[in-house]
Design a protein around this motif. Structure first.
Motif, PDB file in Angstrom:
ATOM      1  N   SER A   1      49.064   2.374  50.755  1.00  0.00           N
ATOM      2  CA  SER A   1      47.835   2.582  50.559  1.00  0.00           C
ATOM      3  C   SER A   1      47.205   3.562  51.613  1.00  0.00           C
ATOM      4  O   SER A   1      47.783   3.908  52.433  1.00  0.00           O
ATOM      5  CB  SER A   1      47.073   1.243  51.381  1.00  0.00           C
ATOM      6  N   PHE A   2      46.154   4.237  51.279  1.00  0.00           N
ATOM      7  CA  PHE A   2      45.763   5.553  52.099  1.00  0.00           C
ATOM      8  C   PHE A   2      44.199   5.356  51.851  1.00  0.00           C
ATOM      9  O   PHE A   2      43.429   4.681  50.781  1.00  0.00           O
ATOM     10  CB  PHE A   2      46.199   6.754  51.808  1.00  0.00           C
ATOM     11  N   THR A   3      43.534   6.074  52.627  1.00  0.00           N
ATOM     12  CA  THR A   3      42.093   6.351  52.729  1.00  0.00           C
ATOM     13  C   THR A   3      41.680   7.534  51.774  1.00  0.00           C
ATOM     14  O   THR A   3      42.118   8.610  52.221  1.00  0.00           O
ATOM     15  CB  THR A   3      41.451   6.157  54.007  1.00  0.00           C
ATOM     16  N   PRO A   4      41.022   7.317  50.699  1.00  0.00           N
ATOM     17  CA  PRO A   4      40.480   8.318  49.913  1.00  0.00           C
ATOM     18  C   PRO A   4      39.573   9.234  50.906  1.00  0.00           C
ATOM     19  O   PRO A   4      38.912   8.930  51.742  1.00  0.00           O
ATOM     20  CB  PRO A   4      39.665   7.684  48.717  1.00  0.00           C
ATOM     21  N   VAL A   5      39.616  10.671  50.575  1.00  0.00           N
ATOM     22  CA  VAL A   5      38.658  11.546  51.343  1.00  0.00           C
ATOM     23  C   VAL A   5      37.190  11.476  50.906  1.00  0.00           C
ATOM     24  O   VAL A   5      37.089  11.379  49.871  1.00  0.00           O
ATOM     25  CB  VAL A   5      39.236  13.145  51.010  1.00  0.00           C
ATOM     26  N   LEU A   6      36.492  11.419  51.927  1.00  0.00           N
ATOM     27  CA  LEU A   6      34.847  11.285  51.673  1.00  0.00           C
ATOM     28  C   LEU A   6      34.556  12.659  51.520  1.00  0.00           C
ATOM     29  O   LEU A   6      35.117  13.780  52.333  1.00  0.00           O
ATOM     30  CB  LEU A   6      34.206  10.487  52.692  1.00  0.00           C
ATOM     31  N   ASP A   7      33.387  13.029  50.800  1.00  0.00           N
ATOM     32  CA  ASP A   7      32.423  14.198  51.080  1.00  0.00           C
ATOM     33  C   ASP A   7      32.097  14.886  52.330  1.00  0.00           C
ATOM     34  O   ASP A   7      32.480  15.960  52.696  1.00  0.00           O
ATOM     35  CB  ASP A   7      31.360  14.132  50.092  1.00  0.00           C
ATOM     36  N   LYS A   8      32.091  13.930  53.225  1.00  0.00           N
ATOM     37  CA  LYS A   8      31.430  14.360  54.608  1.00  0.00           C
ATOM     38  C   LYS A   8      32.788  14.963  55.253  1.00  0.00           C
ATOM     39  O   LYS A   8      32.701  15.762  56.218  1.00  0.00           O
ATOM     40  CB  LYS A   8      31.031  13.115  55.495  1.00  0.00           C
ATOM     41  N   GLU A   9      33.797  14.289  55.085  1.00  0.00           N
ATOM     42  CA  GLU A   9      35.271  14.718  55.736  1.00  0.00           C
ATOM     43  C   GLU A   9      35.557  16.210  55.183  1.00  0.00           C
ATOM     44  O   GLU A   9      36.015  16.951  55.726  1.00  0.00           O
ATOM     45  CB  GLU A   9      36.326  13.758  55.227  1.00  0.00           C
ATOM     46  N   THR A  10      35.268  16.404  53.824  1.00  0.00           N
ATOM     47  CA  THR A  10      35.612  17.751  53.323  1.00  0.00           C
ATOM     48  C   THR A  10      34.578  18.802  53.949  1.00  0.00           C
ATOM     49  O   THR A  10      34.935  19.778  54.336  1.00  0.00           O
ATOM     50  CB  THR A  10      35.399  17.812  51.834  1.00  0.00           C
ATOM     51  N   THR A  11      33.401  18.356  54.098  1.00  0.00           N
ATOM     52  CA  THR A  11      32.367  19.362  54.859  1.00  0.00           C
ATOM     53  C   THR A  11      32.722  19.448  56.139  1.00  0.00           C
ATOM     54  O   THR A  11      32.587  20.710  56.811  1.00  0.00           O
ATOM     55  CB  THR A  11      30.984  18.672  54.863  1.00  0.00           C
ATOM     56  N   ALA A  12      33.469  18.483  56.918  1.00  0.00           N
ATOM     57  CA  ALA A  12      33.888  18.532  58.193  1.00  0.00           C
ATOM     58  C   ALA A  12      34.984  19.462  58.527  1.00  0.00           C
ATOM     59  O   ALA A  12      35.090  20.524  59.409  1.00  0.00           O
ATOM     60  CB  ALA A  12      34.248  17.147  58.756  1.00  0.00           C
ATOM     61  N   VAL A  13      36.006  19.698  57.723  1.00  0.00           N
ATOM     62  CA  VAL A  13      37.154  20.451  57.616  1.00  0.00           C
ATOM     63  C   VAL A  13      36.535  21.832  57.452  1.00  0.00           C
ATOM     64  O   VAL A  13      36.933  22.716  57.927  1.00  0.00           O
ATOM     65  CB  VAL A  13      37.833  20.247  56.308  1.00  0.00           C
ATOM     66  N   THR A  14      35.462  22.020  56.383  1.00  0.00           N
ATOM     67  CA  THR A  14      34.941  23.511  56.162  1.00  0.00           C
ATOM     68  C   THR A  14      34.415  23.944  57.380  1.00  0.00           C
ATOM     69  O   THR A  14      34.492  25.244  57.506  1.00  0.00           O
ATOM     70  CB  THR A  14      33.985  23.456  54.923  1.00  0.00           C
ATOM     71  N   ASP A  15      33.528  23.240  58.064  1.00  0.00           N
ATOM     72  CA  ASP A  15      32.907  23.673  59.268  1.00  0.00           C
ATOM     73  C   ASP A  15      33.878  23.945  60.413  1.00  0.00           C
ATOM     74  O   ASP A  15      33.775  24.992  61.240  1.00  0.00           O
ATOM     75  CB  ASP A  15      31.799  22.483  59.738  1.00  0.00           C
ATOM     76  N   ALA A  16      34.863  23.120  60.723  1.00  0.00           N
ATOM     77  CA  ALA A  16      35.840  23.551  61.487  1.00  0.00           C
ATOM     78  C   ALA A  16      36.571  24.679  61.450  1.00  0.00           C
ATOM     79  O   ALA A  16      36.732  25.360  62.344  1.00  0.00           O
ATOM     80  CB  ALA A  16      36.567  22.225  61.900  1.00  0.00           C
ATOM     81  N   VAL A  17      37.107  24.703  60.280  1.00  0.00           N
ATOM     82  CA  VAL A  17      37.820  26.027  59.790  1.00  0.00           C
ATOM     83  C   VAL A  17      37.213  27.237  59.975  1.00  0.00           C
ATOM     84  O   VAL A  17      37.287  28.157  60.590  1.00  0.00           O
ATOM     85  CB  VAL A  17      38.406  25.956  58.602  1.00  0.00           C
ATOM     86  N   ARG A  18      35.790  27.156  59.560  1.00  0.00           N
ATOM     87  CA  ARG A  18      34.920  28.392  59.579  1.00  0.00           C
ATOM     88  C   ARG A  18      34.649  28.915  61.076  1.00  0.00           C
ATOM     89  O   ARG A  18      34.775  29.792  61.426  1.00  0.00           O
ATOM     90  CB  ARG A  18      33.892  28.246  58.924  1.00  0.00           C
ATOM     91  N   LEU A  19      34.492  27.908  61.882  1.00  0.00           N
ATOM     92  CA  LEU A  19      34.300  28.335  63.423  1.00  0.00           C
ATOM     93  C   LEU A  19      35.462  28.752  63.876  1.00  0.00           C
ATOM     94  O   LEU A  19      35.293  29.548  64.545  1.00  0.00           O
ATOM     95  CB  LEU A  19      33.835  26.641  64.180  1.00  0.00           C
TER      96      LEU A  19
END
Length: 511
Positions: free
Chosen positions: A98-116
């Motif tokens: 079992s694993f936790t599906p990725v949420l939209d807010k997590e994808t947004t969080a990754v984008t923000d962190a990588v951009r910074l």
């Protein structure tokens, strides 16, 4: 850490996340970290809670799937190569559980962190940003997206082992195994697939980014973070979760820069694994001695003889050749240089911005020292142990080169593989730094200009040689004239008139 920023969800948030679990099981047994380790590849509960008929049924179901996969491989299906990747993928998925599906807010969080992080990296390296897209992956997504690269890595090793086995099998054993060679080949592919599946299943739950093992496993220009693994990683640290996420995003962005703009790097890593594979050999002396006195008919009538023959595991161990050792050393050195460069640029980009940068850098070093995902992967699949000492010393080399020169000098070394330091340079960086600072690294920036420079030097040398040869010939002529006597001078012009004003030597003229 229960309060993760950027929308990341901790794996220990409680029952609120249970309804977001996938079909791995409602009771959550599949998510038990200890249920799918390398020693228990089928993911069964082995605690002391008594016999579970459901677990027994699950075991037979999974065994049936494995044999079904073997059968499809024998019939020319997807498992027809040196590694049965269908078995590997199925086993890895079962081990992930079992694993936790990725949420939209997590994808947004990754984008923000990588951009910074990418903006901060611009100040400490001449390599331009290489991230075109930032995504968040589940463990199963990591498995599916990275499998093509694993095929490139594993096929040469498994294929060479299979060919070596087939080509060097003693005649007695080959005569017996001839009709079954196809089946043995498929069983070998299944064995490799099982080993790979166990490794990838465990690795998928531990990797934090797509470059966590040192190789780029995502498509070019794609930066990847795995939120569930990062949440588990952050739970064991005392550092602020927001700093952990940006730190890991910076490492991923730095890797992507390097693999995007150093065109030869990805292929060099993969080709070094192939070089190692080409040198694989197996010592068949032990099995030859055993098979020499065995009648093939006796193997059919007495299964114990065949068992004795096949149980000589020492006879089948691959022998490491000097060429293989050299290939492994090159691979180890190159991986250490990549990791050392990333460690340097990330530290310089974040130290003044994130207070925990030094502690997190040391945490990553300890993770490698204790046998992290990269070390376990290469030790299992390639036989390479990436020594933490090499990474630390590679990082020191890049730091010293920067201090002796500048950022252009340090990053310019990546322009061509011939400019890169080797293992001896990592151990003794002073000589390498002197060569780079003294000789420069512009020779490969413009190969046409370098060729023209070489041709001009050759033409100049040829002109000097011609001039020197002409001077030498003239000197020889002059020397010859000086050495000639009166008789020689007279003989040079036999038609000269000597009768005019003849003189007999006493002052009178003869008529």
């Amino acid at each position: 850490m229960s309060d993760l920023p950027f929308g990341f969800s901790s794996s220990s948030d409680g029952d609120d996340d249970n309804d977001r679990r996938n079909k791995g099981g409602d009771d959550g047994r599949g998510s038990d970290p200890g249920s799918g380790g390398p020693q228990n590849p089928f993911g069964f509960a082995t605690g002391g809670e008594g016999f579970d008929p459901n677990a027994l049924g699950q075991m037979f179901s999974q065994l049936g799937n494995m044999f079904s996969g073997m059968g499809s491989g024998m019939s020319g299906g997807s498992g027809g190569g040196p590694v049965n990747y269908e078995v590997a993928a199925n086993l890895a998925r079962q081990q992930i559980g079992s694993f936790t599906p990725v949420l939209d807010k997590e994808t947004t969080a990754v984008t923000d962190a990588v951009r910074l992080a990418d903006v901060w990296l611009d100040d400490v390296t001449t390599l331009p940003g290489g991230v075109r897209k930032s995504v968040a992956w589940t463990p199963v997504q990591w498995l599916e997206e990275s499998l093509p690269t694993w095929k490139v890595l594993c096929d040469p090793v498994a294929g060479q082992l299979a060919r070596t086995w087939e080509q060097n099998l003693p005649p007695e054993a080959a005569q017996f195994a001839g009709p079954m060679m196809g089946m043995l080949t498929q069983m070998s592919g299944m064995a490799f697939g099982t080993q790979l599946g166990q490794g990838l299943g465990q690795l998928a739950k531990e990797v934090l980014t797509s470059t966590d093992i040192g190789l780029p496993l995502a498509p070019e220009g794609v930066a990847v973070l795995l939120p569930e693994a990062i949440a588990t990683f952050a739970d064991g640290l005392e550092q602020p979760a927001q700093e952990i996420i940006v730190f890991l995003a910076a490492r991923e962005a730095a890797h992507v820069r390097l693999f995007t703009h150093v065109g030869w790097l990805r292929q060099r890593l993969l080709s070094t694994v192939e070089e190692y594979a080409r040198g694989i050999s197996i010592d068949f002396s032990g099995i030859t001695d055993l098979a020499g006195g065995v009648d093939p008919q006796q193997l059919l009538s007495d299964p114990s003889k065949l068992e004795e023959l096949m149980s000589s595991s020492a006879s089948f161990e691959p022998q490491t050749t000097p060429e293989q050792k050299a290939a492994l050393a090159r691979l180890e050195t190159l991986l250490a240089l990549v990791e050392g460069w990333v460690e340097q640029v990330v530290s310089r980009a974040l130290t003044d911005r994130i207070p925990s940068t030094g502690a997190l850098t040391e945490t990553m070093r300890r993770r490698r020292a204790s046998g992290g995902p990269a070390e376990q992967t290469f030790a299992t699949l390639v036989g390479l142990e990436l020594r933490p000492r090499k990474v630390r010393e590679a990082s020191a080399l890049w730091s010293q080169l920067l201090e002796a020169g500048d950022i252009d000098t340090r990053d310019g070394v990546w322009a061509h593989p011939d400019l890169m330091p080797d293992g001896e340079d990592i151990d003794n960086p002073a000589g390498f730094i002197d060569r780079v600072i003294g000789g420069g690294v512009d020779a490969f920036d413009d190969p046409i200009a370098q060729l023209e420079k070489t041709l001009a030097a050759e033409r100049s040398a040829a002109g000097d040689d011609a001039t020197d040869q002409g001077s030498t010939d003239q000197a020889a002529d002059d020397k010859g004239s000086e050495d000639k006597g009166p008789e020689d001078k007279g003989s040079e012009d036999p038609g000269e008139d000597t009768s005019e004003n003849p003189d007999d030597g006493d002052g009178t003229t003869r008529s």
